[in-house]
Design an enzyme around this catalytic site. Structure first.
Site, mmCIF file in Angstrom:
data_model
loop_
_atom_site.group_PDB
_atom_site.id
_atom_site.type_symbol
_atom_site.label_atom_id
_atom_site.label_comp_id
_atom_site.label_asym_id
_atom_site.label_seq_id
_atom_site.Cartn_x
_atom_site.Cartn_y
_atom_site.Cartn_z
ATOM 1 N N SER A 178 0.889 -1.193 -0.130
ATOM 2 C CA SER A 178 0.024 0.274 -0.048
ATOM 3 C C SER A 178 0.591 1.481 -0.025
ATOM 4 C CB SER A 178 -1.053 0.375 1.147
ATOM 5 O OG SER A 178 -1.303 1.342 1.234
ATOM 6 N N ASN A 180 0.034 3.837 1.209
ATOM 7 C CA ASN A 180 -0.959 5.063 1.581
ATOM 8 C C ASN A 180 -0.019 4.827 3.770
ATOM 9 O OD1 ASN A 180 -1.995 6.298 -0.327
ATOM 10 N ND2 ASN A 180 -3.668 4.433 0.485
#
Length: 347
Positions: A178, A180
């Site tokens: 990811s 993020n």
């Protein structure tokens, strides 16, 4: 089906609000016995991957149902398997809102959710209350690290989650891709990857002995990798005898959405714009692995032919998330029918 009309309503709302309403709608239809009515019949296309028998090769990617709140409703839509999460040891709010953005002109989505979830214990409550796994449905659980856990201690979070979900998962996905969560993708590199995979493999074997059953593990990788990194990851997966690899997560690239509304938002881009990039990575990974472990192809599947391309590029199974947002439940039956035809021809 009515989904184009429903989508028009959803797309008039904030993306995260629409997501919540949509998931509640699936639950209500399931409770009323109507979930099957909104989904077309799905072609049977049984496949065996990771030692698991899938009724069809079409899966729901992680991220749509982070806490396993909607397992039974989603299962009624015809998916051959469902992956829930990403889950972390402790509950966390994720990044500030707004954090989910549509790019309809390109059938894309940008998210910077940041592993918002209710924690692994809550997810397990939901899994144990669901009928789908009790009836033999294949349920993957995607695990990650808390944002407050230092990257050098990341393995601790993955080990905690693996230990807790092992007995309730059909397979476990290790999400190190990811964009993020700060520095998370550093875990895809060299010694960090080697160390993490070694610890996870040791824990998996210990748990297999403890529970008397072997639960396979998959690694989810990013599309933003060069050829050298892809080869290194393939070598590490073989060395540590991982069971599968999921290719790929969202991209940091904005190729294909330049100048469009929301395109400059921070986060990972998914949907149609990531299809070519993710499929290219998958193809290179397939060559590097030389068939030694299966690939689950994900990224930009918006129709049956996209899924067929993933299979031709070396995938054994496919998943989608953004395509489901843009196309609705019809995408499940379309992809299953196309892949049943493709796989029959290849036999």
């Amino acid at each position: 089906m009515l989904y184009p009309l429903i989508r028009k309503f959803f797309f008039s709302l904030d993306a995260e609000t629409a997501h919540g309403i949509g998931m509640k709608g699936i639950d209500l239809m399931n409770a009323a016995g109507l979930a099957c009515a909104v989904a077309k019949p799905v072609a049977a296309c049984p496949v065996e991957v990771m030692g698991l028998k899938f009724p069809n090769p079409v899966g729901l990617a992680a991220g749509l149902d982070k806490n396993g709140d909607h397992i039974d409703g989603l299962a009624k839509l015809g998916f051959g398997f469902i992956e829930i999460g990403t889950i972390t040891p402790r509950p966390q709010d994720g990044n500030p809102k707004p954090r989910l953005f549509r790019i309809p002109e390109a059938q894309g989505i940008i998210n910077r959710m940041g592993f918002n979830n209710a924690g692994v214990d809550k997810l397990l409550e939901n899994v144990r209350a669901a009928e789908f796994p009790k009836k033999g449905g294949i349920l993957g659980i995607n695990i990650g690290k808390n944002a407050t856990t230092p990257i050098e201690k990341a393995a601790d979070d993955y080990l905690i989650c693996l230990d807790k979900v092992y007995n309730d998962a059909s397979y476990v996905t290790v999400n190190i891709s990811s964009p993020n969560t700060k520095n998370l993708r550093e875990l895809q590199k060299d010694e960090a990857l080697d160390d993490l995979l070694a610890q996870l493999k040791a824990k998996q074997l210990q748990l297999a002995e403890q529970y008397g059953k072997y639960v396979p593990m998959a690694l989810k990788i990013a599309p933003d990798l060069d050829d050298e990194q892809i080869t290194a990851i393939a070598d590490a997966l073989r060395r540590h005898r991982f069971d599968a690899v999921i290719a790929t997560n969202t991209t940091l690239s904005r190729e294909g959405v330049e100048g469009m509304p929301n395109a400059t938002e921070t986060g990972g881009l998914s949907g149609k714009p990531v299809f070519e990039k993710s499929t290219a990575v998958q193809k290179k990974l397939s060559i590097a692995l030389a068939g030694e472990l299966p690939i689950i192809g994900v990224g930009g599947i918006m129709g049956g032919e996209d899924a067929a391309e993933k299979i031709r590029a070396g995938a054994s199974l496919v998943q989608f998330y953004s395509g489901f947002i843009y196309r609705g439940p019809d995408l499940v039956s379309e992809v299953a029918e196309t892949l049943a035809h493709v796989m029959r021809k290849s036999v």
